[in-house]
Design a protein around this motif. Sequence first.
Motif, PDB file in Angstrom:
ATOM      1  N   SER A 183       0.494  -6.787   2.302  1.00  0.00           N
ATOM      2  CA  SER A 183       0.927  -6.016   3.016  1.00  0.00           C
ATOM      3  C   SER A 183       3.007  -6.516   3.318  1.00  0.00           C
ATOM      4  O   SER A 183       3.449  -6.155   3.137  1.00  0.00           O
ATOM      5  CB  SER A 183       1.044  -5.703   4.470  1.00  0.00           C
ATOM      6  N   THR A 184       3.248  -7.566   2.221  1.00  0.00           N
ATOM      7  CA  THR A 184       4.545  -8.693   2.901  1.00  0.00           C
ATOM      8  C   THR A 184       4.151  -9.547   1.219  1.00  0.00           C
ATOM      9  O   THR A 184       5.805  -9.418   1.202  1.00  0.00           O
ATOM     10  CB  THR A 184       4.381  -9.730   3.916  1.00  0.00           C
ATOM     11  N   THR A 185       3.951  -8.507   0.418  1.00  0.00           N
ATOM     12  CA  THR A 185       3.901  -8.301  -1.162  1.00  0.00           C
ATOM     13  C   THR A 185       4.904  -7.287  -1.554  1.00  0.00           C
ATOM     14  O   THR A 185       4.766  -5.842  -1.506  1.00  0.00           O
ATOM     15  CB  THR A 185       2.997  -8.916  -1.272  1.00  0.00           C
ATOM     16  N   ALA A 186       5.724  -7.489  -3.020  1.00  0.00           N
ATOM     17  CA  ALA A 186       6.197  -6.421  -3.394  1.00  0.00           C
ATOM     18  C   ALA A 186       5.209  -5.843  -3.962  1.00  0.00           C
ATOM     19  O   ALA A 186       4.188  -6.311  -4.504  1.00  0.00           O
ATOM     20  CB  ALA A 186       7.380  -7.527  -4.769  1.00  0.00           C
TER      21      ALA A 186
ATOM     22  N   PRO B   3       4.739  -5.319  -8.594  1.00  0.00           N
ATOM     23  CA  PRO B   3       4.150  -6.745  -8.977  1.00  0.00           C
ATOM     24  C   PRO B   3       2.223  -5.755  -8.806  1.00  0.00           C
ATOM     25  O   PRO B   3       1.668  -5.970 -10.036  1.00  0.00           O
ATOM     26  CB  PRO B   3       4.476  -8.054  -8.800  1.00  0.00           C
ATOM     27  N   LEU B   4       2.393  -5.625  -7.319  1.00  0.00           N
ATOM     28  CA  LEU B   4       0.814  -5.751  -7.504  1.00  0.00           C
ATOM     29  C   LEU B   4       0.081  -4.190  -7.876  1.00  0.00           C
ATOM     30  O   LEU B   4      -1.049  -4.284  -8.566  1.00  0.00           O
ATOM     31  CB  LEU B   4       0.241  -5.106  -5.775  1.00  0.00           C
ATOM     32  N   ALA B   5       1.002  -3.425  -8.104  1.00  0.00           N
ATOM     33  CA  ALA B   5       0.870  -2.037  -8.510  1.00  0.00           C
ATOM     34  C   ALA B   5       0.607  -2.154 -10.001  1.00  0.00           C
ATOM     35  O   ALA B   5      -0.270  -1.814 -10.427  1.00  0.00           O
ATOM     36  CB  ALA B   5       1.815  -0.876  -8.754  1.00  0.00           C
ATOM     37  N   ARG B   6       1.279  -2.743 -10.940  1.00  0.00           N
ATOM     38  CA  ARG B   6       1.308  -3.423 -12.328  1.00  0.00           C
ATOM     39  C   ARG B   6       0.120  -3.839 -12.903  1.00  0.00           C
ATOM     40  O   ARG B   6      -1.152  -3.929 -13.368  1.00  0.00           O
ATOM     41  CB  ARG B   6       2.188  -3.858 -12.833  1.00  0.00           C
TER      42      ARG B   6
ATOM     43  N   ASP C 253      -5.253   2.197  -6.794  1.00  0.00           N
ATOM     44  CA  ASP C 253      -5.534   1.948  -6.107  1.00  0.00           C
ATOM     45  C   ASP C 253      -5.402   1.104  -4.805  1.00  0.00           C
ATOM     46  O   ASP C 253      -5.983   1.557  -3.636  1.00  0.00           O
ATOM     47  CB  ASP C 253      -7.280   2.234  -6.355  1.00  0.00           C
ATOM     48  N   LEU C 254      -5.228   0.255  -5.245  1.00  0.00           N
ATOM     49  CA  LEU C 254      -4.522  -0.561  -3.644  1.00  0.00           C
ATOM     50  C   LEU C 254      -3.348  -1.145  -3.352  1.00  0.00           C
ATOM     51  O   LEU C 254      -4.638  -0.776  -1.819  1.00  0.00           O
ATOM     52  CB  LEU C 254      -4.697  -2.140  -4.517  1.00  0.00           C
ATOM     53  N   LEU C 255      -2.843   0.179  -3.281  1.00  0.00           N
ATOM     54  CA  LEU C 255      -1.556   0.313  -2.766  1.00  0.00           C
ATOM     55  C   LEU C 255      -2.027   1.895  -2.397  1.00  0.00           C
ATOM     56  O   LEU C 255      -1.726   2.397  -0.456  1.00  0.00           O
ATOM     57  CB  LEU C 255      -0.027   0.680  -3.374  1.00  0.00           C
ATOM     58  N   LEU C 256      -3.349   2.156  -2.438  1.00  0.00           N
ATOM     59  CA  LEU C 256      -3.035   3.578  -1.426  1.00  0.00           C
ATOM     60  C   LEU C 256      -3.878   3.223  -0.738  1.00  0.00           C
ATOM     61  O   LEU C 256      -4.209   3.835   0.336  1.00  0.00           O
ATOM     62  CB  LEU C 256      -4.337   4.755  -2.805  1.00  0.00           C
ATOM     63  N   ARG C 257      -5.043   2.900  -0.843  1.00  0.00           N
ATOM     64  CA  ARG C 257      -6.042   1.895   0.495  1.00  0.00           C
ATOM     65  C   ARG C 257      -4.902   1.059   1.305  1.00  0.00           C
ATOM     66  O   ARG C 257      -5.325   1.961   2.581  1.00  0.00           O
ATOM     67  CB  ARG C 257      -7.104   1.006  -0.532  1.00  0.00           C
TER      68      ARG C 257
END
Length: 488
Positions: free
Chosen positions: A196-199, A202-205, A210-214
């Motif tokens: 949750s504290t990571t930008a 970059p996580l979405a790319r 699905d990661l951000l949706l969850r």
Amino acid sequence: MFDGIKKRVVCMWFPRLASDRVLRARPCDGPFILTLKTSNAERIYCLNTEAERRGLHRGMSFADARAFCPDLVSHPARPEQDARFLSVLRRWATRYCPWVGREGADGLVLDVSGSTHLWDGEAAMLDDMRAHAERAGLNIRLGCANTRGAAWALAHYSNDPVDGALEQLPAAALRLDEKVISGLQRLGLRTIGDISTTARAPLARRFGSDLLLRLDQMLGVQPEPITPEAEPPHFGVRMTMSDPIGLLDDVMGVTARLLDPLCKKLKAHEMGARKLSLTLRRVDQGSQQVELRLAAAMRDPLRILPLFERGLGEVDAGFGIDQMRLEATLVEPLMMEQIGATTPRNTPDQLNDLITRIGTRIGLENVQRFLPADSHIPERGFTIAPAAYSTPEGPWVSLRPRPLLLFRPEAIAGVGSTPPERFRWRRMSLTTARVTGPERITPEWWLQDESWHTGLRDYWKVETRQGRRLWLFYTPQNPGWFVQGEFA
């Protein structure tokens, strides 16, 4: 100002649902597992606490498990029965709230918003859930939070079931694929707080949306609805009479009136009844039940009504019957059929009605039919199955003619590899007139059959001067002649 009811969600997780279901009926104090064949190998599908304490785990090879635990008790898994058992638990969970849905194959999710006060608070409600599960012999873990994702995470990964600290939970609590979890761990993102504290970009790319949706679903940024299962239709009708009845004609008349709405409901759902239960309540509060098992699914009241006559004729009406209830306790899909001017007579329906009538006297299981089987061994060329629970298969295919009557081999005297000119069979002296053969049949080596322990057989069709047409065979390995069948 009234802000509305605060949304609260409870997740019920049954970590040993499959094994608990079996152990409820067959208790076992030692290590116990359920096995399921996956990737051409028997593996552990579910296990009890004792088996886990011995070092076993899900996905472990059954052969390795037996090496670890020589006293291991195992049974084959039945995932379809586990699914039905979860449906039963879902109906039980509606005692806490009406909005209950499934959460995977071993869990339930409940929207308890506005119903916790009925149990004197959330803590008391969760205690009641644990107490009922413990009495039923079920392992259960609970989670209660403002969102479905948070409740699931608390039930699976937290020791604090009510609003525990989500930031300290592992990344797997986000309900992600194992590949995504492994990728996050390689980056040092091991907890939900780290993620949750990571930008976000970059996580979405790297891992997709699905990661951000969850994550947003857990935090309540994105809604995640709970879809309850629709209750299955109930096929039952009831009628209460103002004056008691007792004559067979009157009871049959009421049964006909009950069959009409029941069959209309079955037709609306494109279903047919296979088992009907008619309950007759007498004025003295006693009741009798007449059960009708049908050879095929049907919903035609005119065909069903006469089949009840035998059972109703045996009913003791006493001082009169004041209530009757008809229920289809077993139903099957029954699609509509196209009927035209050239449609042939419905012979299968007549046959099914005949099977039902006979079955009411001797039992449907005792009305049997022969079905072809894929085997060149004469004794295995057919199977016997209840006619009500099987369909005719065919046509019967045989490269060589087979006798109409087949029985156990009966030894006769004979010398040599050709049929004897004269022999005695069943106290009859017979003379060979014409022979056809031989037809060599070898045993099925992959099956152990004591009747074929002598090896291959040479079959002959023998016509005798006395008119008997017999099926003989010769065993070369252990010379001998036998009669096994008779042609018409």
